[in-house]
Enzyme design. Structure first.
Site, short mmCIF file in Angstrom:
data_model
loop_
_atom_site.label_atom_id
_atom_site.label_comp_id
_atom_site.label_asym_id
_atom_site.label_seq_id
_atom_site.Cartn_x
_atom_site.Cartn_y
_atom_site.Cartn_z
N HIS A 130 0.88 -1.37 -0.15
CA HIS A 130 0.19 -0.06 0.00
C HIS A 130 0.97 1.23 0.25
O HIS A 130 2.13 1.14 0.57
CB HIS A 130 -0.94 -0.06 1.44
CG HIS A 130 -2.01 0.96 1.47
ND1 HIS A 130 -1.89 2.36 1.86
CD2 HIS A 130 -3.25 1.00 1.07
CE1 HIS A 130 -2.86 3.04 1.70
NE2 HIS A 130 -3.73 2.08 1.53
N ASP A 207 3.43 -4.30 8.38
CA ASP A 207 2.22 -3.46 8.02
C ASP A 207 0.98 -4.55 8.11
O ASP A 207 0.71 -5.38 7.38
CB ASP A 207 2.21 -2.91 6.65
CG ASP A 207 0.89 -1.99 6.24
OD1 ASP A 207 -0.17 -2.07 7.19
OD2 ASP A 207 0.67 -1.46 5.25
N GLN A 210 -4.20 -4.84 7.28
CA GLN A 210 -5.17 -5.80 6.76
C GLN A 210 -5.27 -7.06 7.72
O GLN A 210 -6.10 -7.88 7.54
CB GLN A 210 -5.00 -6.15 5.12
CG GLN A 210 -5.15 -4.99 4.30
CD GLN A 210 -6.68 -4.25 4.17
OE1 GLN A 210 -7.50 -5.09 4.82
NE2 GLN A 210 -6.82 -3.23 3.93
N LYS A 233 -10.32 -0.20 10.52
CA LYS A 233 -10.37 -1.51 9.89
C LYS A 233 -10.81 -2.72 10.62
O LYS A 233 -11.03 -3.84 10.44
CB LYS A 233 -9.02 -1.91 8.98
CG LYS A 233 -8.83 -0.83 8.20
CD LYS A 233 -7.57 -1.18 6.95
CE LYS A 233 -7.11 -0.15 6.32
NZ LYS A 233 -7.86 0.43 5.19
N CYS A 372 -4.81 2.58 -3.76
CA CYS A 372 -3.50 3.01 -3.11
C CYS A 372 -2.47 1.83 -3.31
O CYS A 372 -1.37 1.68 -2.35
CB CYS A 372 -3.69 3.37 -1.56
SG CYS A 372 -4.82 4.47 -1.11
N1 PLP Z 1 -1.63 -0.55 4.71
C1 PLP Z 1 -2.43 -1.44 4.26
C2 PLP Z 1 -2.05 -2.68 3.63
C3 PLP Z 1 -3.72 -0.77 3.99
O1 PLP Z 1 -4.68 -1.55 3.46
C4 PLP Z 1 -4.03 0.32 4.29
C5 PLP Z 1 -5.48 1.16 4.25
O2 PLP Z 1 -6.07 0.63 3.30
C6 PLP Z 1 -2.97 1.35 5.08
C7 PLP Z 1 -1.79 0.60 5.35
C8 PLP Z 1 -3.26 2.51 5.56
O3 PLP Z 1 -4.30 2.76 6.52
P1 PLP Z 1 -4.97 3.95 7.17
O4 PLP Z 1 -5.35 4.74 5.95
O5 PLP Z 1 -5.94 3.57 8.12
O6 PLP Z 1 -3.58 4.72 7.82
#
Ligand code: PLP
Length: 415
Positions: A130, A207, A210, A233, A372
């Site tokens: 992402h 990260d 998910q 999430k 993203c």
């Molecule tokens: N990392 C992953 C794998 C994500 O799917 C997302 C959000 O879709 C993020 C990071 C970023 O999360 P946030 O926008 O809540 O900071």
């Protein structure tokens, strides 16, 4: 229905806890919410907790010498402890409240990254990241002159870990990778990657945006150095996320944001930072959102994170089965058994945004675009895809509604 054995989870029972799931759209279409990888919905217990705090227990935390502030501080710190248990972190000081996964990763890039990286150093990420776990490292590269390298993916949507030993060099300072791809749904072998990073002398950042909503996220079993995820999430309010960091690393890192709460002492000449976790929580934190995260964790643990994982996998298998029958669907990512509730696809000859728009007319909410993850879409050879993502409150009937919506899209576009 998929052939997978039915797990002990009654989605219809849990749906009753989510007021928004009984919405009716466009006059007569029941909401079919399949955009959970973007954000989940909130159960009544989380909403009620927020209302209760604002009505009876709200004040700023760690500051007031008064009853209400003590109440608020206790609830806030209780949420930290619930989060610590949820991820099995050894110490409460290692659990930092941030604004989200993005905030958490940026904290590491700015604080640890700026202090430790220089020209010639390398950061290893993956092709399935992402932007939140990519752009902060590009920015760090711009500031420090370090280099960002990529672990490639295979055509099946798995990480090509055969390449990992060659990509890890004595210059590699960090391997930053996602536990679950937000596009492919791929569940990555976290323990194996962390181990290889450590053997090469690098740190590992996971990260978990998910993976946190979908099963066990045990930072000790992973042996990760940093772990980032977002509350929204996993049923909690937006605006709160978590950075887990190994205490020895966090202790050595300079503060990122400066302001109230993060100091031990301030003089005309400078400041002394506070101890962990306050050192990284400058200003008024997301008090009520963090308390809401605590309530969400209680709720998720009542259902059982393993049950949630198995149920989402069952829906994933079903989605593959019924979408296959629709025809013209190109799936991305590995087989359903290797995915965590995320199914991305394109429908032949129809733009992803058109597909999502037609589905919306039937009340079905999915995501369309690059999610993203532009470098990943470039690797997949498409500008955009559709993504349906499931949670424990989705039903098999909703997956069928997705398939029906896709059939309708094909009729509209005569495909
Ligand atoms: N990392 C992953 C794998 C994500 O799917 C997302 C959000 O879709 C993020 C990071 C970023 O999360 P946030 O926008 O809540 O900071």
């Amino acid at each position: 229905m998929a052939s997978t054995d039915a797990p002990p989870l009654d989605a219809n029972r849990y749906r009753q806890d989510f007021p928004i799931l009984s919405s009716v759209l466009h006059g007569d279409q029941p909401l079919v919410y399949l955009d959970n990888a973007a954000t989940t919905q909130r159960p009544r217990c989380v909403i009620e907790k927020i209302v209760e705090v604002y009505e009876r227990q709200y004040a700023n935390v760690h500051r007031g010498i008064h009853w209400l502030s003590d109440q608020s501080t206790d609830l806030f710190e209780e949420a930290r402890e619930k989060t610590r248990r949820f991820i099995n972190a050894p110490l409460r000081e290692e659990v930092i409240f941030t604004t989200g996964a993005t905030g958490a990763i940026n904290l590491v890039a700015r604080s640890w990254g700026d202090a430790n990286l220089q020209a010639g150093d390398e950061i290893l990420v993956t092709e399935m990241e992402h932007h939140s776990n990519l752009v902060p490292w590009h920015q760090l590269a711009e500031r420090s002159g370090c280099r960002v390298k990529f672990i490639p993916i295979t055509d099946e949507g798995r990480l090509d870990l055969e390449q990992l030993p060659a990509l890890l060099t004595e210059k590699t300072k960090l391997v930053a990778f996602t536990a679950v791809s937000n596009v492919l749904g791929t569940i990555n072998p976290v323990v194996e990657i962390v181990e290889q990073a450590h053997q090469a002398g690098a740190l590992a950042l996971v990260d978990a945006a998910q993976s946190a909503p979908h099963g066990r996220n045990d930072v000790q079993a992973w042996n990760a150095d940093f772990v980032a995820f977002s509350g929204h999430k996993m049923l909690a309010p937006s605006g709160v996320g978590i950075l887990y960091g190994r205490a020895s690393l966090l202790d050595a890192m300079p503060p990122f944001l400066g302001g109230g709460s993060m100091i031990h002492r301030v003089t005309m000449d400078g400041f002394e930072p506070a101890e962990l976790p306050a050192k990284f929580e400058a200003g008024t934190p997301p008090i009520v959102s963090a308390i809401g995260l605590g309530a969400a964790i209680d709720y998720l643990e009542d259902i059982g994170v393993d049950n949630i994982h198995h149920y989402a996998q069952m829906l994933t298998q079903q989605a593959h089965d019924v979408l296959e029958e629709v025809g013209g669907v190109r799936f991305f990512g590995p087989p359903p058994a290797e995915k965590a509730g995320i199914v991305s696809f394109t429908l032949e000859g129809i733009h992803a945004h058109d597909v999502a728009q037609i589905l919306d007319q039937y009340g079905v909410a999915i995501r369309a675009g690059h999610h993203c993850a532009m470098p990943l879409h470039k690797r997949l050879g498409v500008a955009a895809s559709n993504r349906a993502s499931f949670y424990f409150y989705n039903t098999p009937e909703e997956i069928d509604a997705l398939a029906d919506g896709l059939r309708a899209a094909k009729r509209v576009f005569r495909r």
